[in-house]
Design a protein around this motif. Structure first.
Motif, PDB file in Angstrom:
ATOM      1  N   GLU A 115       1.766   3.865   1.481  1.00  0.00           N
ATOM      2  CA  GLU A 115       0.928   4.695   2.299  1.00  0.00           C
ATOM      3  C   GLU A 115       2.097   5.658   2.831  1.00  0.00           C
ATOM      4  O   GLU A 115       3.352   5.723   2.801  1.00  0.00           O
ATOM      5  CB  GLU A 115       0.576   3.600   3.918  1.00  0.00           C
ATOM      6  CG  GLU A 115       0.135   2.334   3.399  1.00  0.00           C
ATOM      7  CD  GLU A 115      -0.721   2.082   4.652  1.00  0.00           C
ATOM      8  OE1 GLU A 115      -1.804   3.911   4.610  1.00  0.00           O
ATOM      9  OE2 GLU A 115      -1.465   1.138   4.798  1.00  0.00           O
ATOM     10  N   GLN A 154      -0.019  -9.764   5.707  1.00  0.00           N
ATOM     11  CA  GLN A 154      -1.162 -10.117   6.024  1.00  0.00           C
ATOM     12  C   GLN A 154      -1.009 -11.568   6.276  1.00  0.00           C
ATOM     13  O   GLN A 154      -0.719 -12.746   6.063  1.00  0.00           O
ATOM     14  CB  GLN A 154      -2.064  -9.834   5.339  1.00  0.00           C
ATOM     15  CG  GLN A 154      -2.539  -7.758   5.476  1.00  0.00           C
ATOM     16  CD  GLN A 154      -3.741  -8.109   4.418  1.00  0.00           C
ATOM     17  OE1 GLN A 154      -4.113  -7.991   2.703  1.00  0.00           O
ATOM     18  NE2 GLN A 154      -3.920  -6.622   5.327  1.00  0.00           N
ATOM     19  N   GLY A 194      -2.012  -7.915  10.893  1.00  0.00           N
ATOM     20  CA  GLY A 194      -0.344  -8.179   9.735  1.00  0.00           C
ATOM     21  C   GLY A 194       0.441  -9.011  10.447  1.00  0.00           C
ATOM     22  O   GLY A 194       0.586  -8.340  12.318  1.00  0.00           O
ATOM     23  N   PHE A 230       3.957  -5.208   3.470  1.00  0.00           N
ATOM     24  CA  PHE A 230       3.668  -6.048   4.732  1.00  0.00           C
ATOM     25  C   PHE A 230       2.664  -7.091   4.624  1.00  0.00           C
ATOM     26  O   PHE A 230       2.485  -7.979   2.775  1.00  0.00           O
ATOM     27  CB  PHE A 230       2.674  -4.914   5.718  1.00  0.00           C
ATOM     28  CG  PHE A 230       1.526  -4.205   4.871  1.00  0.00           C
ATOM     29  CD1 PHE A 230       1.679  -3.622   4.399  1.00  0.00           C
ATOM     30  CD2 PHE A 230       0.460  -4.954   5.550  1.00  0.00           C
ATOM     31  CE1 PHE A 230      -0.058  -3.057   3.484  1.00  0.00           C
ATOM     32  CE2 PHE A 230      -0.882  -5.004   4.207  1.00  0.00           C
ATOM     33  CZ  PHE A 230      -0.460  -4.048   3.753  1.00  0.00           C
ATOM     34  N   SER A 272      -8.354 -10.755   9.530  1.00  0.00           N
ATOM     35  CA  SER A 272      -7.220 -10.178   8.933  1.00  0.00           C
ATOM     36  C   SER A 272      -5.817  -9.056  10.155  1.00  0.00           C
ATOM     37  O   SER A 272      -6.606  -8.659   9.973  1.00  0.00           O
ATOM     38  CB  SER A 272      -7.229  -9.390   7.964  1.00  0.00           C
ATOM     39  OG  SER A 272      -6.022  -8.621   7.174  1.00  0.00           O
ATOM     40  N   PHE A 324       4.640  -0.420  12.017  1.00  0.00           N
ATOM     41  CA  PHE A 324       3.166  -0.268  12.628  1.00  0.00           C
ATOM     42  C   PHE A 324       2.769  -0.209  11.128  1.00  0.00           C
ATOM     43  O   PHE A 324       1.796  -0.817  10.652  1.00  0.00           O
ATOM     44  CB  PHE A 324       2.904   0.646  13.343  1.00  0.00           C
ATOM     45  CG  PHE A 324       1.417   0.644  13.567  1.00  0.00           C
ATOM     46  CD1 PHE A 324       1.086   0.278  14.467  1.00  0.00           C
ATOM     47  CD2 PHE A 324       1.037   1.501  12.844  1.00  0.00           C
ATOM     48  CE1 PHE A 324      -0.681  -0.309  14.516  1.00  0.00           C
ATOM     49  CE2 PHE A 324      -0.324   1.816  13.061  1.00  0.00           C
ATOM     50  CZ  PHE A 324      -1.166   1.264  13.838  1.00  0.00           C
ATOM     51  N   ARG A 325       3.127   0.475  10.194  1.00  0.00           N
ATOM     52  CA  ARG A 325       2.307   1.037   8.665  1.00  0.00           C
ATOM     53  C   ARG A 325       3.811   1.483   7.919  1.00  0.00           C
ATOM     54  O   ARG A 325       4.344   2.621   7.670  1.00  0.00           O
ATOM     55  CB  ARG A 325       2.022   2.225   8.958  1.00  0.00           C
ATOM     56  CG  ARG A 325       1.226   2.576   8.134  1.00  0.00           C
ATOM     57  CD  ARG A 325       0.255   4.065   7.462  1.00  0.00           C
ATOM     58  NE  ARG A 325      -1.139   4.102   8.612  1.00  0.00           N
ATOM     59  CZ  ARG A 325      -2.263   3.330   9.003  1.00  0.00           C
ATOM     60  NH1 ARG A 325      -2.714   2.463   8.051  1.00  0.00           N
ATOM     61  NH2 ARG A 325      -2.814   3.365   9.897  1.00  0.00           N
ATOM     62  N   THR A 326       3.717  -0.110   7.043  1.00  0.00           N
ATOM     63  CA  THR A 326       4.619   0.539   6.148  1.00  0.00           C
ATOM     64  C   THR A 326       3.856   0.075   4.254  1.00  0.00           C
ATOM     65  O   THR A 326       2.554  -0.024   4.578  1.00  0.00           O
ATOM     66  CB  THR A 326       5.569  -1.187   6.218  1.00  0.00           C
ATOM     67  OG1 THR A 326       4.675  -2.304   6.535  1.00  0.00           O
ATOM     68  CG2 THR A 326       6.692  -0.675   7.647  1.00  0.00           C
ATOM     69  N   ARG A 386       0.985  -1.292   0.021  1.00  0.00           N
ATOM     70  CA  ARG A 386       0.275  -0.539  -0.158  1.00  0.00           C
ATOM     71  C   ARG A 386       0.994   1.643   0.042  1.00  0.00           C
ATOM     72  O   ARG A 386       2.133   1.251   0.937  1.00  0.00           O
ATOM     73  CB  ARG A 386      -0.789   0.054   0.836  1.00  0.00           C
ATOM     74  CG  ARG A 386      -1.710  -0.679   0.495  1.00  0.00           C
ATOM     75  CD  ARG A 386      -2.976  -1.350   2.668  1.00  0.00           C
ATOM     76  NE  ARG A 386      -3.581  -2.154   2.437  1.00  0.00           N
ATOM     77  CZ  ARG A 386      -4.507  -2.524   3.057  1.00  0.00           C
ATOM     78  NH1 ARG A 386      -4.838  -1.166   4.130  1.00  0.00           N
ATOM     79  NH2 ARG A 386      -5.044  -4.004   3.774  1.00  0.00           N
ATOM     80  N   ARG A 402       3.071  -5.661  12.229  1.00  0.00           N
ATOM     81  CA  ARG A 402       2.685  -5.470  13.061  1.00  0.00           C
ATOM     82  C   ARG A 402       2.043  -6.170  14.465  1.00  0.00           C
ATOM     83  O   ARG A 402       2.335  -5.544  15.370  1.00  0.00           O
ATOM     84  CB  ARG A 402       0.769  -4.134  12.634  1.00  0.00           C
ATOM     85  CG  ARG A 402       1.013  -3.319  13.300  1.00  0.00           C
ATOM     86  CD  ARG A 402      -0.826  -2.851  12.344  1.00  0.00           C
ATOM     87  NE  ARG A 402      -0.527  -2.218  11.760  1.00  0.00           N
ATOM     88  CZ  ARG A 402      -2.068  -1.479  10.858  1.00  0.00           C
ATOM     89  NH1 ARG A 402      -2.518  -1.653  11.273  1.00  0.00           N
ATOM     90  NH2 ARG A 402      -1.639  -0.467  10.210  1.00  0.00           N
ATOM     91  N   GLU A 440      -5.126   0.310  15.873  1.00  0.00           N
ATOM     92  CA  GLU A 440      -5.351  -1.514  15.256  1.00  0.00           C
ATOM     93  C   GLU A 440      -3.834  -2.515  15.616  1.00  0.00           C
ATOM     94  O   GLU A 440      -3.426  -2.124  14.427  1.00  0.00           O
ATOM     95  CB  GLU A 440      -6.376  -0.562  13.574  1.00  0.00           C
ATOM     96  CG  GLU A 440      -6.161  -2.596  13.195  1.00  0.00           C
ATOM     97  CD  GLU A 440      -7.034  -2.485  11.986  1.00  0.00           C
ATOM     98  OE1 GLU A 440      -7.442  -0.885  10.995  1.00  0.00           O
ATOM     99  OE2 GLU A 440      -6.738  -3.050  11.248  1.00  0.00           O
ATOM    100  N   LEU A 441      -4.089  -3.462  15.968  1.00  0.00           N
ATOM    101  CA  LEU A 441      -3.764  -4.990  15.506  1.00  0.00           C
ATOM    102  C   LEU A 441      -4.515  -5.116  14.793  1.00  0.00           C
ATOM    103  O   LEU A 441      -3.877  -6.146  13.427  1.00  0.00           O
ATOM    104  CB  LEU A 441      -3.181  -5.454  16.520  1.00  0.00           C
ATOM    105  CG  LEU A 441      -2.807  -7.142  16.954  1.00  0.00           C
ATOM    106  CD1 LEU A 441      -1.250  -6.855  16.414  1.00  0.00           C
ATOM    107  CD2 LEU A 441      -2.261  -6.958  18.263  1.00  0.00           C
ATOM    108  N   ASN A 442      -5.886  -5.978  15.177  1.00  0.00           N
ATOM    109  CA  ASN A 442      -6.207  -6.412  13.605  1.00  0.00           C
ATOM    110  C   ASN A 442      -7.887  -6.591  13.105  1.00  0.00           C
ATOM    111  O   ASN A 442      -8.064  -5.546  14.018  1.00  0.00           O
ATOM    112  CB  ASN A 442      -6.273  -8.235  13.821  1.00  0.00           C
ATOM    113  CG  ASN A 442      -6.822  -8.544  15.612  1.00  0.00           C
ATOM    114  OD1 ASN A 442      -6.080  -9.274  15.536  1.00  0.00           O
ATOM    115  ND2 ASN A 442      -7.859  -8.410  15.327  1.00  0.00           N
ATOM    116  N   GLY A 443      -7.717  -7.043  12.360  1.00  0.00           N
ATOM    117  CA  GLY A 443      -9.394  -6.991  12.369  1.00  0.00           C
ATOM    118  C   GLY A 443     -10.209  -7.924  11.618  1.00  0.00           C
ATOM    119  O   GLY A 443      -9.938  -8.714  11.658  1.00  0.00           O
TER     120      GLY A 443
END
Ligand code: ATP
Length: 457
Positions: free
Chosen positions: A206, A221, A330, A219, A328, A214-216, A204, A333, A286-289
């Motif tokens: 981002e 999933q 990461g 990554f 899902s 944390f946000r790359t 992504r 993450r 957020e860690l997972n959804g």
């Protein structure tokens, strides 16, 4: 702990866990390379997840789908038209920021509660102007208007660079599971309800304010899609919420560092959705959804591909397009959360001991084999070679025994085995526990059973 993130970044670099990407070229924003220790921890996290959500799960099948997919997949999924973030550029330093994240951080700092997910671009713009929220990079307040940027990385297939050949690096792994629904159902004679799981890379484009891995932009999933009949969906949704939470507890997370966060604004396809958040050093994130995606995905692929995605229930004769419960998380993450949870500093004999209290199942090495003196090395090597058939082990004869213990505490090795002169006499060794620092004496022949009990999840 104060400055925990800075401490982790430094420890990860010096101890071979995670390095900045393209380091010798000055790095590349939001990319990181896993080193020899980090790759072991991450592989163990992925193995633990696979064990829980495939090996021990009922009626679940694994896949490893291609990263590059037919572009129609991303039209069907809605990513081409609407997978975008609201971004603004700082006119002074030219850095790009996400408007929603600027607001979230401002609210977190000022103890304000705000449903940022539900805000339109106009209301975000008004909020940022009203509170004069400044650029996190240079501190100026000089923004371009908010614009939506698609997060998918594009590339082209073949030699001509035109729109017809445009393809995307997948922004999520989920579509690889949806497009294989029919293949798996038929080849594995799978009966609904059943699950498809996958671990794989996603990409992504981002922008992020840092926060390490944390946000790359690249990554991994770990995703589990559960296909079920409408009407049973909410029960499964709640079941997966619990399973996701229990998995984190089994890795050693403290329950008070985790919480559910229900989404107030739902994606157009979702019936309900929640995150599990972890208390990262920068706050709850957020860690997972877990999402109840209804039959949106399979119906969309039916429409775009022209292939029927309906399932014929062999017992009732009913035909329907299954609902999907998506879970899902990461891997990177989760790795960051695992490191934050494990990092500790203790005072031992007047000195600071840095220790990673990793669950033994995800520790990079299970055992460090340490000869007390160099002339015990051949016996120590023998023990290491024997244990290496079953466990990741490391051999080390450099430095005082105290220094060596600290070296392995810092990367979370749960057991250190010391070979001394008694070992030559009676085939026993000392085994030291990382967390309690207690030592016991064991026969070499007992080591394998002793360790197996401890290091399996
Ligand atoms: P966020 O709100 O943090 O952007 P998301 O809701 O877009 O995440 P999903 O699309 O639901 O995330 O992806 C599922 C999981 O993948 C997330 O819970 C997270 O663990 C992980 N993930 C998503 N984006 C990234 C990223 N850029 N870097 C690392 N992990 C990510």
């Amino acid at each position: 702990m104060e400055n925990l993130m800075d401490k982790l970044v430094a420890l990860c670099k010096t101890r071979g866990i995670i390095f900045p990407g393209s380091d010798i070229y000055g790095g590349m924003g939001n990319t990181w390379d896993y080193g020899p220790i980090g790759v072991e921890i991450k592989n163990n996290i992925k193995r633990a997840w696979w064990k829980q959500f495939v090996q021990c799960a009922p009626n679940t099948f694994g896949v490893d789908a291609a990263i590059l997919m037919n572009s129609r997949v991303w039209e069907a999924s809605g990513h081409v038209s609407s997978f975008s973030d609201p971004k603004m550029d700082c006119k002074v330093c030219k850095s790009r920021s996400r408007a929603d994240e600027l607001i979230e951080e401002f609210c977190e700092k000022n103890d304000l509660s705000m449903d940022v997910e539900g805000m339109s671009n106009e209301s975000m713009q008004d909020f940022i102007n009203a509170h004069q929220i400044k650029c996190p990079k240079c501190g100026n307040f000089s923004w371009t208007p908010i614009r939506q940027f698609n997060l998918m990385f594009e590339t082209s297939r073949g030699v001509t660079d035109d729109n017809q050949n445009k393809i995307y690096l997948r922004p999520e792994t989920a579509q690889g599971e949806y497009v294989n629904f029919l293949n798996i159902q038929r080849s594995m004679r799978a009966k609904v309800p059943f699950g498809i799981a996958q671990i794989g890379k996603a990409f992504r484009n981002e922008v992020t304010p840092g926060n390490f891995i944390f946000r790359t932009i690249e990554f991994e999933q770990m995703e589990h899609q559960w296909f079920c009949k409408e009407g049973t969906d909410m029960d499964y949704y709640n079941e997966f919420k619990q399973k996701a939470f229990d998995f984190l507890l089994s890795l050693g997370f403290k329950a008070e560092h985790l919480r559910f966060h229900d989404h107030e604004k739902l994606a157009h396809y979702a019936k309900c959705a929640c995150d599990i958040q972890y208390l990262y050093p920068m706050g709850w994130s957020e860690l997972n959804g877990i999402h109840n995606r209804t039959n949106f995905d399979l119906s969309a692929h039916e429409k775009f591909s022209g292939k029927s995605m309906s399932y014929l229930d062999p017992f009732t004769g009913e035909r329907y397009v299954p609902y999907v419960i998506e879970y899902s998380i990461g891997a990177d993450r989760l790795m960051l959360a695992v490191l934050c949870e494990a990092y500790d500093e203790e005072i031992v004999d007047g000195e600071t001991r840095v220790v990673l209290h990793l669950h033994p199942s995800i520790a990079p090495y299970k055992v460090a084999v340490l000869p007390l003196q160099k002339n015990l090395s051949s016996k120590a090597q023998e023990v290491k070679d024997m244990l290496s058939r079953d466990f990741m082990c490391v051999y080390d004869d450099a430095g005082s025994i105290g220094k060596r213990y600290r070296r392995y505490d810092e990367i979370g090795v749960p057991y250190c085995i010391t070979i001394d002169f008694d070992t030559l006499e009676d085939d026993t060794v000392t085994i030291r526990d990382r967390d309690t620092m207690q030592q016991i004496r064991l026969k070499i022949s007992e080591l394998k059973n002793y360790l197996s009990d401890k290091v399996n999840l």
